[in-house]
Scaffold this motif. Structure first.
Motif: not given
Lengths: 70, 546
Positions: B408-414, B441-445, B447-454, B487-490
């Motif tokens: 899931l993170i892979g899709g967000v980072i690619i 910037a996109g990656l940092l945001l 990771f911050w967002m994914l970190w928040q999701i339980p 993230a990609v918009l940012v």
């Protein structure tokens, strides 16, 4: 070498057609309902599967209209 | 406990037959010298329409997809069906983009997306970041293919719930895969893809008619699913979407579509085709797989109607268990082989793609600048083994649920490579420094967002999903949105703003090794004089169009 002024360097207006199968499947109000059912499939499922035909049709038309003339 | 002997025998025979094909593939369309990266890593850049259709289809619609998407529908209902709009909108979106990517890569002999970025922006640093992003995003994806095989092995009862020995069948299967990929390169998955797809189409066509007949028809299946979701306490499930998950549904479909062809393995499949026409025609032919995927997805509901329960609490065993319960043993064996072999094709292509990234953008760039094509191919072959070992380690030592989160993170980072690779094909406007800033910037945001999701199901506090509640941004809303999309918009906004700043302050930008005509060149045109590779131009009468 290709000539920059040759026809295929210019984007074809047919390309805009491709917006239809990109935008339509993203409008949830069209399909987010159970009825009417088709072969037992709620609208949510049969209509989204039908969009596949929309995608195939559009890309086929655009391909035929933009392919190089020989 | 049911006896699985018939299933195991059928599965093993088909698996071994396919492995033999993988080894023989080295002689298929035999090149003068397989030890060249164009040959080992791109199959000679010579595949026509049919091979490309099987190869890309086998590459994008992975065993894991066929196992996980129905599992998602089984657990959450309509939200899991996003895979269908996702794979409908992708092809019209990328039709012309991929043709441009093919052309510029053909002219310059690019093997990886990072090769393109390096030449376009004259920035080895940006290319390195793109390559690393690609490798990191691909590794868990390979691991997931193993999870797909494992779900089948679990259902056949050949792997227990614990202990090291439970991974032995998986390790053997993977060792065979590693060996023939090493020997045959991209030709192996291309040839195996024929068998894989024939099996998958057979199984699904049978499943779509046979299962409803046993379960009282599709109407009854949907009603059973509806009854389950109505009874469940969760608010997000149901056989249609609710007010809160529609935004997530469409942003996930759209964001996933943007990300798909940024994955290195997708690019490998595209670059292996022999001309622009093959790619454009395939955009109308590949949706056949989307139909397949949509029907497979609905097997998740069939599993509800058949009252299947996951094995060892692993949701991914839903479809194999359904086959096990309702199909005759011999056909269940064929179905399991289809899933197992379906994992081998993408796993091989992904490891080749990751190995090519390492070879071209790390080894050749930073370790051995004067590497010959033969050395490149040798390094790539070794790297493909290392990549597979890494993926295997994921599965053996890490909870499979964790590798799903990683994917899931892979899709967000690619997706964060979109401005450099995707937009880079159309414009050189962005400053190379700004693209790096946007990427970061996109990656940092993200990771911050994914970190928040339980994750409610697995009780992980972080990285539990891709649906981010808008309320955490301070909006007064109960809706959620796909992390990668935000993230990609940012990323894009930062890249644009920093470009303006860097231009205004006259910070040096790189040049551009490509020219506009490169993006429309076809196989009949000569490779560019400065091309790094030796794109072979002699093969190249384009196929007649039917």
């Amino acid at each position: 070498m290709s000539d920059p002024s040759s026809p295929r360097s210019r984007p074809s207006p047919w390309g805009w057609l491709l917006l239809i199968p990109v935008v339509v499947p993203l409008i949830t109000t069209f399909y987010n309902a159970d009825s009417p059912r088709f072969l037992g499939f709620p609208r949510f499922y049969w209509l989204q599967l039908a969009y596949i035909i929309l995608g195939v049709g559009t890309t086929t038309v655009v391909y035929q209209m933009t392919k190089k003339r020989r | 406990m049911k006896d699985h002997v018939t299933e195991i025998v059928v599965f093993t025979i088909l698996f071994l037959a396919v492995s033999a094909i993988g080894f023989v593939a080295a002689r298929w369309r035999r090149p003068d010298d397989l030890l060249h990266l164009n040959e080992w890593g791109l199959g000679g850049r010579s595949f026509g329409g049919w091979i490309t259709w099987f190869l890309i289809g086998g590459d994008l619609y992975t065993a894991y997809t066929f196992v996980a998407v129905p599992a998602l529908l089984f657990a959450a209902g309509a939200a899991g069906f996003f895979a269908v709009p996702y794979t409908v909108i992708i092809y019209p979106m990328v039709m012309f983009v991929l043709a441009r990517l093919w052309s510029v890569s053909h002219r310059h002999g690019f093997v990886t997306p990072a090769d393109f970025v390096r030449a376009r922006f004259q920035s080895p640093t940006l290319a390195l970041l793109i390559a690393l992003t690609g490798i990191v995003a691909t590794m868990p994806y390979i691991a997931l293919q193993l999870v797909g095989i494992e779900s089948v092995l679990k259902t056949m009862g050949v792997v227990g719930a614990s202990g090291f020995g439970r991974h032995l069948p998986l390790i053997i299967a993977f060792a065979i895969l590693a060996a023939y990929t090493y020997q045959s390169g991209l030709r192996a998955p291309a040839l195996i893809a024929f068998v894989k797809d024939a099996l998958i189409y057979l199984v699904i066509i049978v499943a779509v008619f046979y299962l409803p007949a046993k379960l009282g028809g599709w109407g009854a299946i949907f009603d059973a699913a509806n009854a389950k979701f109505t009874a469940s306490p969760a608010k997000t499930d149901g056989i249609i979407l609710n007010a809160n998950n529609q935004l997530q549904y469409i942003t996930l479909a759209f964001g996933s579509a943007l990300a798909l062809f940024l994955y290195p393995h997708s690019v490998t499949g595209v670059l292996a085709s022999k001309n622009r026409d093959v790619i454009k025609r395939n955009m109308s032919a590949l949706p056949a797989y989307s139909l397949l995927l949509g029907l497979i997805a609905l097997l998740g509901f069939a599993a509800i109607a058949a009252k299947v329960t996951p094995i060892h609490g692993d949701g991914n065993t839903i479809v194999p268990s359904l086959f096990d319960k309702l199909f005759p043993d011999w056909f269940a064996g064929i179905a399991f082989a289809a899933v197992g072999i379906g994992a081998l094709v993408p796993a091989a292509i992904m490891s080749i793609a990751a190995a090519n990234l390492f070879t071209r953008n790390i080894y050749k760039e930073y370790l051995k600048r004067d590497a010959s094509p033969q050395q490149e191919a040798s390094v790539s072959k070794l790297a493909s083994l290392v990549v597979k070992l890494g993926a295997l380690a994921f599965v053996v030592f890490v909870n499979p649920q964790f590798s799903i989160d990683l994917q899931l993170i892979g899709g967000v980072i690619i997706l964060q490579t979109l401005p450099s690779v995707g937009l880079g094909l159309y414009t050189r406007w962005f400053h190379r420094g700004a693209l790096i800033a946007g990427w970061a910037a996109g990656l940092l945001l993200a990771f911050w967002m994914l970190w928040q999701i339980p994750n409610a199901a697995t009780k992980h506090a972080h990285f539990g999903g891709s649906a981010f509640p808008l309320s955490k941004f301070g909006f007064d809303s109960t809706k959620s949105i796909y992390v990668g999309f935000v993230a990609v918009l940012v990323n894009l906004a930062v890249a644009a703003i920093v470009t303006l700043i860097l231009r205004a302050s006259k910070v040096a930008d790189g040049g551009d090794d490509t020219v506009p005509e490169d993006y429309t060149a076809d196989a009949t045109d000569e490779p560019a004089a400065q091309g790094k590779g030796d794109a072979d131009s002699e093969d190249l009468a384009p196929e007649p169009i039917t």
